[in-house]
Motif scaffolding. Structure first.
Motif, PDB file in Angstrom:
ATOM      1  N   ALA A   1       8.853  51.512   3.892  1.00 37.57           N
ATOM      2  CA  ALA A   1       7.713  52.420   4.084  1.00 37.57           C
ATOM      3  C   ALA A   1       6.450  51.692   3.657  1.00 37.57           C
ATOM      4  O   ALA A   1       6.429  51.021   2.629  1.00 37.57           O
ATOM      5  N   ALA A   2       5.400  51.831   4.446  1.00 41.42           N
ATOM      6  CA  ALA A   2       4.094  51.257   4.111  1.00 41.42           C
ATOM      7  C   ALA A   2       3.143  52.393   3.765  1.00 41.42           C
ATOM      8  O   ALA A   2       3.094  53.410   4.453  1.00 41.42           O
ATOM      9  N   LEU A   3       2.412  52.194   2.685  1.00 44.25           N
ATOM     10  CA  LEU A   3       1.390  53.142   2.265  1.00 44.25           C
ATOM     11  C   LEU A   3       0.075  52.387   2.187  1.00 44.25           C
ATOM     12  O   LEU A   3       0.002  51.304   1.625  1.00 44.25           O
ATOM     13  N   CYS A   4      -0.957  52.985   2.755  1.00 40.36           N
ATOM     14  CA  CYS A   4      -2.266  52.347   2.771  1.00 40.36           C
ATOM     15  C   CYS A   4      -3.320  53.379   2.390  1.00 40.36           C
ATOM     16  O   CYS A   4      -3.306  54.494   2.907  1.00 40.36           O
ATOM     17  N   THR A   5      -4.193  53.006   1.469  1.00 43.34           N
ATOM     18  CA  THR A   5      -5.336  53.858   1.168  1.00 43.34           C
ATOM     19  C   THR A   5      -6.585  53.145   1.663  1.00 43.34           C
ATOM     20  O   THR A   5      -6.739  51.934   1.472  1.00 43.34           O
TER      21      THR A   5
ATOM     22  N   THR B   1      -9.577  48.745   0.844  1.00 41.31           N
ATOM     23  CA  THR B   1      -8.258  49.138   1.341  1.00 41.31           C
ATOM     24  C   THR B   1      -7.195  48.587   0.403  1.00 41.31           C
ATOM     25  O   THR B   1      -7.394  47.546  -0.232  1.00 41.31           O
ATOM     26  N   LEU B   2      -6.088  49.281   0.329  1.00 38.18           N
ATOM     27  CA  LEU B   2      -4.949  48.829  -0.465  1.00 38.18           C
ATOM     28  C   LEU B   2      -3.693  49.215   0.290  1.00 38.18           C
ATOM     29  O   LEU B   2      -3.501  50.381   0.633  1.00 38.18           O
ATOM     30  N   MET B   3      -2.836  48.214   0.565  1.00 37.78           N
ATOM     31  CA  MET B   3      -1.586  48.482   1.262  1.00 37.78           C
ATOM     32  C   MET B   3      -0.421  48.036   0.392  1.00 37.78           C
ATOM     33  O   MET B   3      -0.468  46.962  -0.202  1.00 37.78           O
ATOM     34  N   THR B   4       0.596  48.880   0.331  1.00 36.87           N
ATOM     35  CA  THR B   4       1.835  48.534  -0.369  1.00 36.87           C
ATOM     36  C   THR B   4       3.008  48.839   0.540  1.00 36.87           C
ATOM     37  O   THR B   4       2.950  49.744   1.358  1.00 36.87           O
TER      38      THR B   4
END
Length: 97
Positions: A3-7, A88-91
């Motif tokens: 799963a990828a989460l991006c703010t 932006t921040l992606m995990t």
């Protein structure tokens, strides 16, 4: 499964009311949902006229695909003339996490 989460932290300089902000955010989130089939929501700064933080997520079997989709999401948002991307921040999270 991954799963990828991006703010995506945004500035909306032309907004003068929450109604204008809602219009910009609704248009942007609807475009992201239809073009990339991702889950998206406004997750912070709901009470500020000129700021918003979007949370975007998607799942896939390969990290390469997740990174590609999230990069395209970021490019899509950056092309929106009404908003400026602040940060932006992606995990990426695996099922084992």
């Amino acid at each position: 499964m991954l799963a990828a989460l991006c703010t995506i932290d945004l500035r909306i300089p032309a907004c003068r009311s929450l109604k204008e902000k809602r219009h910009v955010i609704k248009t942007l989130t609807a475009g992201l949902r239809s073009k990339f089939n991702v889950a998206v929501a406004e997750v912070d700064h709901q009470d500020l006229w000129q700021r918003a933080t979007l949370g975007v997520s998607t799942v896939a079997g390969e990290g390469y695909h997740l990174r590609k989709v999230m990069h395209e999401v970021e490019r899509f948002v950056s092309r929106e003339p009404a908003v400026d991307i602040i940060d932006t921040l992606m995990t990426i999270h695996s099922q084992d996490d």
